[in-house]
Design a protein around this motif. Sequence first.
Motif, PDB file in Angstrom:
ATOM      1  N   ALA A 436       0.843  -1.211   0.000  1.00  0.00           N
ATOM      2  CA  ALA A 436       0.000   0.000   0.000  1.00  0.00           C
ATOM      3  C   ALA A 436       0.872   1.252   0.000  1.00  0.00           C
ATOM      4  O   ALA A 436       0.587   2.235  -0.701  1.00  0.00           O
ATOM      5  N   ILE A 437       1.963   1.209   0.768  1.00  0.00           N
ATOM      6  CA  ILE A 437       2.867   2.355   0.816  1.00  0.00           C
ATOM      7  C   ILE A 437       3.545   2.554  -0.535  1.00  0.00           C
ATOM      8  O   ILE A 437       3.673   3.686  -1.023  1.00  0.00           O
ATOM      9  N   ARG A 438       3.975   1.455  -1.163  1.00  0.00           N
ATOM     10  CA  ARG A 438       4.587   1.563  -2.500  1.00  0.00           C
ATOM     11  C   ARG A 438       3.617   2.201  -3.485  1.00  0.00           C
ATOM     12  O   ARG A 438       4.000   3.034  -4.310  1.00  0.00           O
ATOM     13  N   LEU A 439       2.375   1.787  -3.408  1.00  0.00           N
ATOM     14  CA  LEU A 439       1.366   2.358  -4.311  1.00  0.00           C
ATOM     15  C   LEU A 439       1.300   3.867  -4.158  1.00  0.00           C
ATOM     16  O   LEU A 439       1.297   4.612  -5.148  1.00  0.00           O
ATOM     17  N   GLY A 440       1.258   4.349  -2.906  1.00  0.00           N
ATOM     18  CA  GLY A 440       1.192   5.791  -2.676  1.00  0.00           C
ATOM     19  C   GLY A 440       2.449   6.499  -3.141  1.00  0.00           C
ATOM     20  O   GLY A 440       2.386   7.577  -3.748  1.00  0.00           O
ATOM     21  N   GLN A 441       3.626   5.899  -2.869  1.00  0.00           N
ATOM     22  CA  GLN A 441       4.884   6.515  -3.287  1.00  0.00           C
ATOM     23  C   GLN A 441       4.973   6.622  -4.810  1.00  0.00           C
ATOM     24  O   GLN A 441       5.402   7.641  -5.354  1.00  0.00           O
TER      25      GLN A 441
END
Length: 746
Positions: A436-441
Amino acid sequence: MSLSTTDEHDHGEDPNSGRLAGRAGGTSYREPGTHAKAGRLPGFLARRDPAWGIGFLSLLLSAAFVLVNLSYNAWNLIPPLDDSYIHLQYAKQFAEGQFLRYNTGDPISTGASSLLYMIVLGGLYTLGLHGTALLIAAMVLGGVCMALTAVCVYRIGANLINRRVGVWAGLLVATNGVLLWGSASGMEIGFVALMVSGTVLAYTSEAPRGRFVRTPVIAFFTALTRPEAFIFVLVLAVAMAWTTLRGPRPADVSRAGVLGRLALLPLPLVAYFGESLLYKITTGHTSANGMRAKSLLYEPILYPMGFLDEALNHFHQVLRVLTGFNTFDFVFPGTLLLAVAGTIYLLVKKSQWAPLALALGIGYLLVAMAISTLSTATIHHLRYHQPFLPVVLLLAVVGVHGLSRLVRSRRNRRIVLNAGLVTALLFTVAETPSWAIRLGQQAAGIRGQQVSFTDWLEDEMPEDAVLAVNDVGAPAYLGSHRVVDLIGLTMNRFTEANNHGAGSIYEVLRDMPPGERPDYFAVFTDWPVHDLVNGGVFGDEPLATFRSKSPTFSHRTVGSAGTCQASKLCDEVAIYKADWSSVNTGDEPVQSEAPGRIRDHVNVADLDSEQRHDYGVLPAHRQFQPLTDLRTVNYPGGEVVDSGRHVIGGETVTARNLTPGEPVTITSRYTVSGRSPEPLEMSVSVDGEELRDWTRQPGDNGWNEATLTVPGELVTDSTLRIEFEQPSEFLGPYPDYTSYGYWFSQ
């Protein structure tokens, strides 16, 4: 429909999980519920169908991923990949009557990697979902499709083994981070995953009757989602034929009737060849542009052993990822080995499912091998593999179930099964937040570059300006200007040129009518293919520079380089005004005066000119790729720009339009490579006869030009086949130079 089977080791399917079906292959498919005690699910799961709970969990997690995306982007929805906008643009154009035309009025192009997905999004566009609303719809569609995929996997597991296996398989799909990333990306990943798993579910439902009606119809549409999906369902069609033919023939069905049941099975082939025929008629190529731009088969020179080496390297990377031992970002440790065990278990203990087990195993193996032939095989976190990951996870759970059968005690067997799968789920859930964090980044990287510079260009560029880009999605969908795709996904004439390098791209640009050439360039500053800067087509200074300030990955995972903004591998885009003042300046010799009249010119790096003259590189080493580049040389009369091709070895070329019996003067433009360039020594042959050695001196002005005369008695026809070869066929030093072109004069 939820069917289940049993043997002496598998007991306890819930009595409400299915209903009795017929026979296939001489092995009975029984009504679930026999020996209900051993496989009873605990608590509410035994009283309720868990399918929709699993689907709701997946949908909830997809929504959480979207919220993380929004939190990284000031509550604006941005996809993690520019490619998502490519789908949206093709869908918009389709809805507006411009089928497969990326810009209005363009020739048809095949940059939509999923034809059916584009049509579905086009349907949503016609309902009034425009702009960001269509992106929202694509993400919602992806989340819903991935949730339904988890439901399908649950039902497949229940049909093959029992509900317990189905529940665990569904949970592992619903909570898998990379699948949730794919579902929230706006790409076709969730859609393709649903079509693949839906085809398998239909198979398990229809196999007991030995007749397939829905399955081949679903497989037809699945084949239109992606080329890899076609390979998978084609193998499944073979399994359908096997199941149909090997089962006992009902008394009321004749042999011709049994054969008639095979009539629908070739539907996936119909879909594939129909799509290929459409592409051939409209573009002249049966393969989509994505394949031609990314496949190792389309490199400048195809070396079979080199091709195999690169493909195996990609294949080994995928094997390492799916085993989960080096990294469990994608799957829990041992997944691939357990999937193999699950396939073997179905073959040995579930003979009625043997055709399906082989189809799943062989089908995914062929899919993985096919994807490995792409230069981008691991791009975007194994994006092309993601739709098939639910099948791998299902087989892995079946493998854990099969291994637990080795334990004699029924109680201990259940403990081993649940402990193993709880561990697998814990490893999976541990990675979910990271995705999920990768998606936002990654979405923040797209916002800081593609979305930002598109907004800037809308304000700064004239309305009728033409923009050339390397990432073609956001500028086309979010902007209003005509775009030129330098990579060639959406513009056919650049597809092959991109494989050869900046020199060939330049030749396509200069061959365009002046009114269609780009007025501005928006390109990554660090991409070698954009050595166009060496061709003088960019203005002296960029008008603006957009450097991504988005967060960098906390740690790298496989395929992160493909999301290059967040991985900081292409974190700067520069906007240049185009400068075409030096175009066509390299068409004639400038240092050597060609005597008489120029009869022919081989413009090396111009793919059309090379093809007309049967031009080829004779490499001294296998796997050397003669890529093209550009060079600008200053002369008293001004700048001269020419494209060339790097050569290690020699060249062969056919001169045309000659007058037989008259001497021919060959003028060569070249640059000798190396820090201390030595004279370029070559052996020259004419129509198979050795002429003489030719020594060309290195130049001190960027390139040099030299001449060689072919005697008139060797010119016996209007064409002349000439080979420039290395003096020794085996030993070095090898000629290492860049060839810019040949002129033939008489």
